[in-house]
Motif scaffolding. Structure first.
Motif, PDB file in Angstrom:
ATOM      1  N   GLN A   8       0.826  -1.208   0.000  1.00  0.00           N
ATOM      2  CA  GLN A   8       0.000   0.000   0.000  1.00  0.00           C
ATOM      3  C   GLN A   8       0.861   1.259   0.000  1.00  0.00           C
ATOM      4  N   ILE A  11       1.804   1.885  -3.597  1.00  0.00           N
ATOM      5  CA  ILE A  11       0.646   2.396  -4.330  1.00  0.00           C
ATOM      6  C   ILE A  11       0.375   3.857  -3.981  1.00  0.00           C
ATOM      7  N   SER A  12       0.469   4.200  -2.709  1.00  0.00           N
ATOM      8  CA  SER A  12       0.159   5.570  -2.283  1.00  0.00           C
ATOM      9  C   SER A  12       1.087   6.591  -2.918  1.00  0.00           C
ATOM     10  N   ASN A  15      -0.403   6.687  -6.683  1.00  0.00           N
ATOM     11  CA  ASN A  15      -1.839   6.969  -6.764  1.00  0.00           C
ATOM     12  C   ASN A  15      -2.161   8.365  -6.239  1.00  0.00           C
ATOM     13  N   THR A  64      -6.305   1.973 -10.078  1.00  0.00           N
ATOM     14  CA  THR A  64      -5.507   1.731  -8.875  1.00  0.00           C
ATOM     15  C   THR A  64      -6.322   1.872  -7.603  1.00  0.00           C
ATOM     16  N   SER A  65      -7.261   2.801  -7.566  1.00  0.00           N
ATOM     17  CA  SER A  65      -8.077   2.978  -6.359  1.00  0.00           C
ATOM     18  C   SER A  65      -8.862   1.714  -6.031  1.00  0.00           C
ATOM     19  N   ASP A  68      -6.479  -0.828  -4.585  1.00  0.00           N
ATOM     20  CA  ASP A  68      -6.138  -0.491  -3.198  1.00  0.00           C
ATOM     21  C   ASP A  68      -7.270  -0.878  -2.242  1.00  0.00           C
ATOM     22  N   SER A  72      -6.964  -3.456   0.921  1.00  0.00           N
ATOM     23  CA  SER A  72      -7.256  -2.952   2.266  1.00  0.00           C
ATOM     24  C   SER A  72      -7.917  -3.988   3.173  1.00  0.00           C
TER      25      SER A  72
END
Length: 241
Positions: A8, A11-12, A15, A64-65, A68, A72
């Motif tokens: 994550q 990704i953050s 994103n 991507t959202s 994610d 999660s």
């Protein structure tokens, strides 16, 4: 295997709270490389991560959202694999399947030309990032301005202005004391950049061990971050007047 936290975190950093959705993950020898840009092309970024347990491949992530959100619900260590054009993510309880896009449908951002170098360089601390984020949140301006002002000793210092430059408006000036400024720089420049994009980049890279900011007074800003097994960098083009 890779921890949920590390996945994550990767990704953050591209994103950026939804600013960038479609990217290619390029994996070679467990080294992940992602190049990306915002829709308006005002920012181009790049992230590198060492230690992702996937075979050499090019993985096209379209949303991507959504990916994610799937990640999660997992916990602990994750096993990643690519099976029949799907990214499979497994933990002790879940098996998640995320369909991949055709890599040919995603454009690779152009490389940034850094041949002209940078006129100003600053080594930043996490405290600098927090202060800049707080200043942005205090004023609802959609841009910030880089300029040169003088400190109490009369030395030139790189300064970030939030709000308009006019005297009758609310304004915050933030000086970066350890600025390394080329002596050839004309101190009269005023360069506006997208304050929201810069804030989001800083907020998602506050875990970095080393942070560097570089500015070319012709209108290019570069932010570089480095952690234990990752690096990220972001290029911003100045806003039009």
């Amino acid at each position: 295997m890779i921890s949920k936290h590390n996945l994550q975190k990767i990704i953050s950093k591209y994103n950026l709270n939804g600013l960038v959705e479609s990217v290619k993950w390029v994996i070679k020898d467990k080294f992940l490389h992602i190049i990306f840009n915002t829709h308006n092309k005002a920012m181009i970024g790049e992230i590198e991560y060492t230690g992702i347990d996937l075979p050499d491949s090019e993985i096209a992530i379209y949303d991507t959202s959504q990916l994610d959100k799937l990640i999660s619900i997992t916990t602990g260590e994750l096993n990643l694999n690519v099976v029949e054009h799907k990214l499979i993510i497994e933990d002790m309880n879940y098996t998640l399947s995320y369909p991949l896009a055709d890599p040919l449908l995603l454009q690779t951002p152009k490389q940034v030309n850094e041949s002209n170098g940078y006129h100003i360089e600053c080594a930043l601390e996490t405290e600098h990032l927090s202060n800049i984020i707080k200043a942005k949140n205090a004023l609802a301006s959609d841009h910030l301005i880089f300029t040169i002002t003088k400190n109490f000793d009369g030395d030139n210092v790189l300064t970030i202005i939030f709000g308009n430059n006019e005297s009758y408006t609310n304004k915050i000036e933030y000086m970066i004391a350890n600025s390394n400024i080329d002596t050839s720089v004309n101190p009269m420049f005023n360069l506006p950049f997208d304050s929201e994009a810069i804030k989001v980049v800083m907020a998602n890279n506050k875990d970095a061990d080393d942070i560097t900011m570089k500015l070319n007074t012709n209108g290019l800003l570069k932010l570089e971050f480095e952690g234990e097994n990752w690096k990220s960098k972001y290029f911003f083009v100045r806003k039009a007047e």
